[in-house]
Design a protein around this motif. Structure first.
Motif, PDB file in Angstrom:
ATOM      1  N   SER A 223       0.842  -1.190   0.000  1.00  0.00           N
ATOM      2  CA  SER A 223       0.000   0.000   0.000  1.00  0.00           C
ATOM      3  C   SER A 223       0.878   1.240   0.000  1.00  0.00           C
ATOM      4  O   SER A 223       2.100   1.172  -0.120  1.00  0.00           O
ATOM      5  N   GLY A 224       0.224   2.386   0.155  1.00  0.00           N
ATOM      6  CA  GLY A 224       0.969   3.635   0.223  1.00  0.00           C
ATOM      7  C   GLY A 224       1.967   3.643   1.365  1.00  0.00           C
ATOM      8  O   GLY A 224       3.048   4.227   1.257  1.00  0.00           O
ATOM      9  N   LEU A 320     -10.351   5.147  -1.802  1.00  0.00           N
ATOM     10  CA  LEU A 320     -11.102   5.848  -0.764  1.00  0.00           C
ATOM     11  C   LEU A 320     -10.212   6.214   0.418  1.00  0.00           C
ATOM     12  O   LEU A 320     -10.199   7.366   0.869  1.00  0.00           O
ATOM     13  N   ILE A 321      -9.453   5.240   0.922  1.00  0.00           N
ATOM     14  CA  ILE A 321      -8.603   5.487   2.097  1.00  0.00           C
ATOM     15  C   ILE A 321      -7.547   6.546   1.786  1.00  0.00           C
ATOM     16  O   ILE A 321      -7.302   7.457   2.585  1.00  0.00           O
ATOM     17  N   SER A 322      -6.916   6.446   0.615  1.00  0.00           N
ATOM     18  CA  SER A 322      -5.890   7.439   0.249  1.00  0.00           C
ATOM     19  C   SER A 322      -6.510   8.826   0.090  1.00  0.00           C
ATOM     20  O   SER A 322      -5.890   9.842   0.430  1.00  0.00           O
ATOM     21  N   PHE A 323      -7.755   8.887  -0.412  1.00  0.00           N
ATOM     22  CA  PHE A 323      -8.435  10.175  -0.558  1.00  0.00           C
ATOM     23  C   PHE A 323      -8.684  10.806   0.813  1.00  0.00           C
ATOM     24  O   PHE A 323      -8.449  12.015   1.005  1.00  0.00           O
ATOM     25  N   ASN A 347      -7.386   7.223  12.501  1.00  0.00           N
ATOM     26  CA  ASN A 347      -7.718   5.801  12.361  1.00  0.00           C
ATOM     27  C   ASN A 347      -9.224   5.587  12.454  1.00  0.00           C
ATOM     28  O   ASN A 347      -9.791   4.768  11.727  1.00  0.00           O
ATOM     29  N   GLY A 348      -9.872   6.327  13.351  1.00  0.00           N
ATOM     30  CA  GLY A 348     -11.324   6.224  13.465  1.00  0.00           C
ATOM     31  C   GLY A 348     -12.022   6.687  12.198  1.00  0.00           C
ATOM     32  O   GLY A 348     -12.988   6.054  11.738  1.00  0.00           O
ATOM     33  N   LEU A 349     -11.558   7.797  11.610  1.00  0.00           N
ATOM     34  CA  LEU A 349     -12.156   8.296  10.373  1.00  0.00           C
ATOM     35  C   LEU A 349     -11.964   7.314   9.229  1.00  0.00           C
ATOM     36  O   LEU A 349     -12.868   7.098   8.406  1.00  0.00           O
TER      37      LEU A 349
END
Length: 766
Positions: A223-224, A320-323, A347-349
């Motif tokens: 991943s990133g 989505l996560i990277s955005f 982490n919660g977001l």
């Protein structure tokens, strides 16, 4: 096809509209419309949608092998390759059953560049149960539209056709992976191939399951986080070697595409590498690019190259996560917080943002990631990943040195330590929240509440207003589990039977039988790493998709393997209060042997008592215990259930045969039934005319496997049902069958939704 996008369509549309409105930039609007037009044209006119191969002739087909897809598991070989048939050339999946141990050894010894196969080319079938994994769409995301079921396979020494560039690069990647297998220990090689080169073919399924249950499976994907670490490490090493910053950037510009090649250009790694590469390239041209612009560029490029990737969970989660990370990095909210507070909130977001996607694909999520990331990220990213990178470099330079073997020893010990923590944690703690697959309406609500939460945080109003979006998210998450509607679901388990009764408002979940397969004796070389279990692989995902987080009772009608064989696979992962059946079933030796395993899960074994609804669904009673038929067939010992469910009377008959049916009619001469679960999968030994005439059902349900060797359901039984004007639903042709109901008074405008049957409708391959 749009069903696969349900959880992300509202989010994508909302974000796109929001940005266009906020920016008030006419050029941005024009560019957006052009991108939509180009992607639309690509999808409609320039994207293959079906196979061009001949699907009927059993002729010899020549294939160029994609080497990194070659996998031998027990007596099964799977691979992908480009098939050449007349003028048709397209990528296919091949499945081949290995004939003997000698052939397996030959196939394991060397991966050929080309093969010839004989067999049948089939269009892959869609799911036959509600809300289940869409295998055809998964294959489409890889540009595969048909599966070759090979009966004969011959490896070829010479490749007659020119290899496409992507396959040449894939061969290079396979050579790197083979080098790792030759020079490293088995444990280190598995993790090196996974974490450095995105190859999970040799990763043990039980260890993978532990990571999945803990919600930290993302740590095993490139991943990133991994890419950022590797780039930072390379940059640091080059700078301490006194290489100029400009030369470092040049080296990365050439090195990143090569790394993409050896990792197979997976979606997440391509996104991460592409974002960095764009910024470096434009920097060379004295241009700047924001992180969001590089993210958008990679999104467009990915969809242009492979539009079907939009339907994959890797694409959806990665982008989505990277955005979210890009949007909140440097946000004033986090500047006011301590590092620990910022880490916890971020982490919660990320977890909340991923819930729509995780609940759609996996029917739940693990909140344990909030705690476990802080434990496993340092172990994996800060310790294991650097060690693996170092030993890989040493494997190229000095594979026989004592220092190299010492580092392998240290790496193996670290891996054992990480796996021990994962296994112990997953076996003793349960962080999973089963949500089921939400309705499209509740997915829209869920996305709206998540966006409201972001707005509350951005406006710094979380102390006053945060409770409202959080309550909304909770209502959406539990909307399936505690739905006001109940249902009876006949699950398609092939040749077997499994029926879920889910009561309204989550008052009780009951499973009648579990499906199962006869385990034929196999030799050691034929055994696969993970044996197929109907309960674990079919029934359990269906239960989770319906929001079932625990079972009140698992009801076994009788001791035939196709009715109880999946039991342990279910109660191993789903809390089950009772396993209940009749005395006759519990007296069967093969069933008694399972008692210690059942009780080891904390499940209580209870015998059903006649005329008592204890342990059974509401308004459901056991029949036919006193005065049983004297037939020696254990099918006539089937536990028969009769009940009132959703304004309909139901009769669940197990595998009852004619003798048992006659005893049933004698004992209950006034019985009438609205819905009959046809006995013994529609065998001609059951369902005699007198039964149908007396109980007079309006609907019949038949659970049978497609093209099964028993010929179920028998033509004579189907004819009887038709002659009596009974509606028929059968799993071999209709797939799973669902009946919804409500305990309240029927509402006219949703009568058809609640008090009627719905079935999957199998998408058959040709």
């Amino acid at each position: 096809m749009l069903n696969g996008l349900t959880p992300i369509v509202p989010l994508i549309l909302a974000l796109a509209v929001h940005r266009l409105v906020i920016q008030k930039d006419s050029s941005l609007l024009v560019i957006t419309m052009l991108v939509i037009l180009v992607l639309g044209l690509r999808y409609i006119y320039f994207l293959p949608k079906e196979t061009s191969l001949d699907l009927t002739e059993n002729e010899e087909i020549y294939l160029i092998v994609k080497e990194t897809s070659w996998k031998v598991d027990g007596n099964k070989l799977t691979l992908e390759g480009i098939a050449h048939q007349n003028r048709a050339n397209e990528e296919v999946k091949v499945v081949y059953r290995i004939k003997n141990q000698e052939e397996k050894e030959q196939l394991n010894e060397r991966i050929p560049e080309a093969i010839s196969v004989k067999g049948l080319a089939k269009i892959p079938e869609g799911p036959s149960n509600f809300s289940q994994f869409d295998y055809p769409m998964y294959l489409k995301s890889k540009n595969i539209f048909c599966v070759l079921e090979a009966t004969e396979l011959v490896t070829l020494e010479n490749n007659k056709k020119e290899k496409p560039l992507i396959y040449v690069l894939d061969s290079l990647r396979q050579r790197v992976l083979s080098h790792i297998d030759r020079t490293m220990t088995s444990q280190s090689s598995v993790y090196a191939k996974t974490l450095l080169f995105a190859d999970k073919r040799t990763f043990k399924s039980d260890i993978m399951d532990s990571y999945k249950e803990l919600g930290i499976i993302h740590l095993l994907s490139i991943s990133g986080l991994h890419v950022s670490f590797l780039i930072s490490l390379i940059r640091y090493l080059l700078l301490i070697m006194r290489v100029s910053k400009d030369s470092v950037d040049t080296a990365l510009l050439f090195g990143l595409p090569f790394y993409g090649i050896v990792t197979g250009f997976g979606i997440s790694v391509s996104r991460a590498l592409g974002q960095v590469w764009f910024k470096l390239f434009l920097k060379k041209l004295s241009f700047s690019m924001t992180a969001l612009d590089s993210w958008s560029s990679m999104l467009i490029i990915t969809l242009l190259i492979q539009p079907y990737s939009l339907y994959t969970i890797s694409f959806q989660l990665s982008y989505l996560i990277s955005f979210i990370i890009i949007m909140f990095s440097g946000h004033p909210l986090f500047e006011r917080l301590t590092k620990i507070q910022a880490y916890v909130i971020m982490n919660g977001l990320l977890l909340l943002s991923s819930i729509p996607i995780l609940s759609y694909h996996f029917y739940g999520f693990s909140w344990g990631v909030l705690l476990l990331n802080s434990v496993f990220i340092p172990l994996v990213a800060s310790l294991l990943l650097p060690l693996l990178l170092i030993i890989f470099v040493f494997s190229l330079l000095m594979p026989h040195s004592q220092l190299y073997h010492f580092m392998l020893y240290v790496t193996d010990k670290l891996i054992q330590f990480i796996e021990l923590i994962a296994i112990k944690t997953s076996s003793n703690l349960n962080f999973n929240i089963i949500t089921g697959r939400l309705s499209p309406l509740f997915y829209c609500f869920l996305v709206i509440f998540i966006m409201l939460l972001f707005i509350v945080l951005e406006k710094n109003r979380f102390k006053k207003y945060i409770i409202f979006p959080l309550l909304g998210i909770l209502v959406c998450i539990y909307s399936v589990r505690y739905s006001p509607f109940g249902q009876v679901l006949l699950i398609d388990v092939g040749q077997g039977e499994a029926i879920l009764i889910k009561e309204p408002w989550g008052k009780g979940n009951y499973l009648i039988d579990t499906g199962g397969q006869i385990a034929f004796k196999t030799e050691v070389w034929e055994e696969r790493e993970r044996k197929f279990n109907v309960g674990e692989r079919i029934v359990l995902p269906v239960l989770k998709s319906e929001g079932v987080h625990k079972l009140e009772s698992l009801i076994i009608t009788h001791a035939d393997i196709d009715h109880y064989g999946g039991m342990l696979g279910i109660i191993d992962q789903l809390p089950t209060k009772y396993v209940i059946s009749s005395r006759e079933t519990f007296m069967e030796e093969n069933f008694q042997s399972l008692f210690p395993s059942i009780e080891s899960y904390g499940t209580i074994i209870k015998e059903v008592v006649e005329d008592s609804d204890k342990y059974l669904p509401t308004n459901t009673y056991p029949l036919l215990f006193k005065g049983k038929s004297k037939s020696v067939s254990k099918n006539n010992n089937s536990l028969v259930l009769y009940g009132l469910i959703g304004e309909k009377t139901w009769l669940f008959t197990g595998d009852l045969e004619v003798d048992g049916e006659k005893s049933l009619l004698i004992k209950y001469p006034n019985m009438s039934v609205d819905i009959l679960k046809v006995a013994h999968h529609g065998s001609h030994t059951s369902t005699h005319d007198a039964l149908l005439e007396q109980i007079n059902p309006e609907t019949a349900l038949i659970s049978s496997g497609e093209s099964n060797r028993h010929g179920h359901p028998h033509d004579s039984v189907v004819k009887k049902l038709i002659d009596h004007e009974i509606s028929i639903y059968r799993t071999d042709t209709n797939g799973a069958v669902k009946y919804r109901y409500s305990n309240g008074s029927p509402i006219v405008n949703i009568n058809n939704y609640l008090f009627s049957f719905k079935y999957v409708g199998k998408q058959r391959g040709e």
